[in-house]
Write an enzyme that holds these catalytic residues in place. Sequence first.
Site, PDB file in Angstrom:
ATOM      1  N   CYS A  79      -3.839   1.362   4.758  1.00 44.61           N
ATOM      2  CA  CYS A  79      -3.267   1.862   6.017  1.00 44.61           C
ATOM      3  C   CYS A  79      -4.224   2.848   6.698  1.00 44.61           C
ATOM      4  O   CYS A  79      -5.255   2.440   7.194  1.00 44.61           O
ATOM      5  CB  CYS A  79      -1.883   2.463   5.759  1.00 44.61           C
ATOM      6  N   HIS A 167       1.070  -1.729   3.118  1.00 40.08           N
ATOM      7  CA  HIS A 167       1.231  -0.924   1.892  1.00 40.08           C
ATOM      8  C   HIS A 167       1.508  -1.817   0.673  1.00 40.08           C
ATOM      9  O   HIS A 167       2.657  -2.158   0.403  1.00 40.08           O
ATOM     10  CB  HIS A 167       2.383   0.081   2.075  1.00 40.08           C
ATOM     11  N   GLU A 169       1.533  -0.972  -2.305  1.00 38.84           N
ATOM     12  CA  GLU A 169       2.168  -0.220  -3.389  1.00 38.84           C
ATOM     13  C   GLU A 169       3.689  -0.242  -3.329  1.00 38.84           C
ATOM     14  O   GLU A 169       4.358   0.049  -4.326  1.00 38.84           O
ATOM     15  CB  GLU A 169       1.671   1.233  -3.393  1.00 38.84           C
TER      16      GLU A 169
END
Length: 504
Positions: A79, A167, A169
């Site tokens: 990001c 993202h 994660e």
Amino acid sequence: MHEKLIILDFGSQTTQLIGRRVRELNMYCEILPYNKFPHDATDVKGVILSGSPYSVYDENAFKADLSEIRGKYPVLGICYGAQFLAYTSGGNVEPANSREYGRANLSYINNEDPLLKGIDTGSQIWMSHGDTITVLPDNFKVIASTDDVKAAAYHVEGEQTWGVQFHPEVFHSTDGTKLLDNFLNICGCAKDWTPFIESTVAELKEQLGDDKVILALSGGVDSSVTAVLLNKAIGKNLTCIFVDHGLLRKNEFENVMKDYEHLGLNVIGVNAKDKFYKALAGVTEPEQKRKIIGKGFIDVFDEEAHKLKDIKWLGQGTIYPDVIESLSITGTVIKSHHNVGGLPDTMKLQLVEPLRLLFKDEVRRVGIELGMQPHLIKRHPFPGPGLGIRILGDITPEKVRILQDADDIYMSLMREWGLYDKIWQAGVILLPIQSVGVMGDERTYENTVALRAVTSTDAMTADWAQLPYEFLAKVSNEIINKVKGVNRVVYDISSKPPATIEWE
């Protein structure tokens, strides 16, 4: 020395989550402020640049000199990290026409790129940014796109540097863990790190020798696992102190003391309820309440510690999120009460923190491996200030009784209905609101309580739990019928963000 991955934190709320995902792939990693890369490190295998609340072109944006990192280590920008790499290499980053937030799907993927190996077109990702890369530098090549974002992922030709504008994660990115695993493979990571008990116990024995250690217990998972680990290493040289500040759950002090006896721990229990109630009388401001409870706890602990002889070490249940929070790069106080710091200098004790490199789920795993009772390990997180921040407004012993009774009914029924282990955290909040009700033929004007229950994997984000209506009806009925002083029950259906899990 462990080989490790460094995550440079540019202030994103999900930085800890990147660390957790990497650890779940059995790779040791450390999260450091964006400008604190250890340039003398010989054991670093790769670097991840996190997201950030800033735009790369802001005057206040966090900026790091990556000249010693790029080309020397594999780098993955996530990001803001991806935008920062592009922007500082001559690309353009501009506000997006509409804020790109939420689920999206990859409409184009270059499967030959090692970062995207095994990920297919259509894979769901999670976007969360107000800016987008509009022009990539010449040697930056697009390797994945969505319908709205051309440069969803890129690779820098001639170096092991990648960027993704989503993202990986977060849970909603379906192949996010796969992408991170691919990056670890690019870095040549052995992925053989596991938090294990034997090495920690051996290290503690060496570190502490015959020295005596004092430890504050809270009844929670972190301090309990710390106590058992230290007990395994040094036995009777460990003295634990468990302070009852009068804001624990119903019967919790007695129950937890019994649990600790079963674990063979040397525990001193201190009833300090009156001291805390007196200090809190008339105080309504949440941060002030937290500070009074924190200071009161330290004073009682200090008083007890001075009764003991030859103590050299202070044990603490500090875990990795606490460490990261105390290294905060923005200087923002999110909450002022956790384990790092706060003890008086006069104690002159050295710190021993055996869990400081572990996340909460890793701590739980260690506890189970140590043979601790599941009910001690699977306990919902409970705030340090306890019910003090679940009673809105001033605190009185009568309000504590009302809340303890209501909370006890809620927790007992949650266990009875098999819901407790499906919930990350639950509790009752006593509101400073009274309302009209009818009980029998009488009109009442009594208190309102709110029920809170959330599901989460890491407490950074949380959804309100969709508990069965029949269960909520049963809880409401039991509380109103059995808890004198309550005539109305409501259920909190706010998620985090924007609403925090606790109300204060």
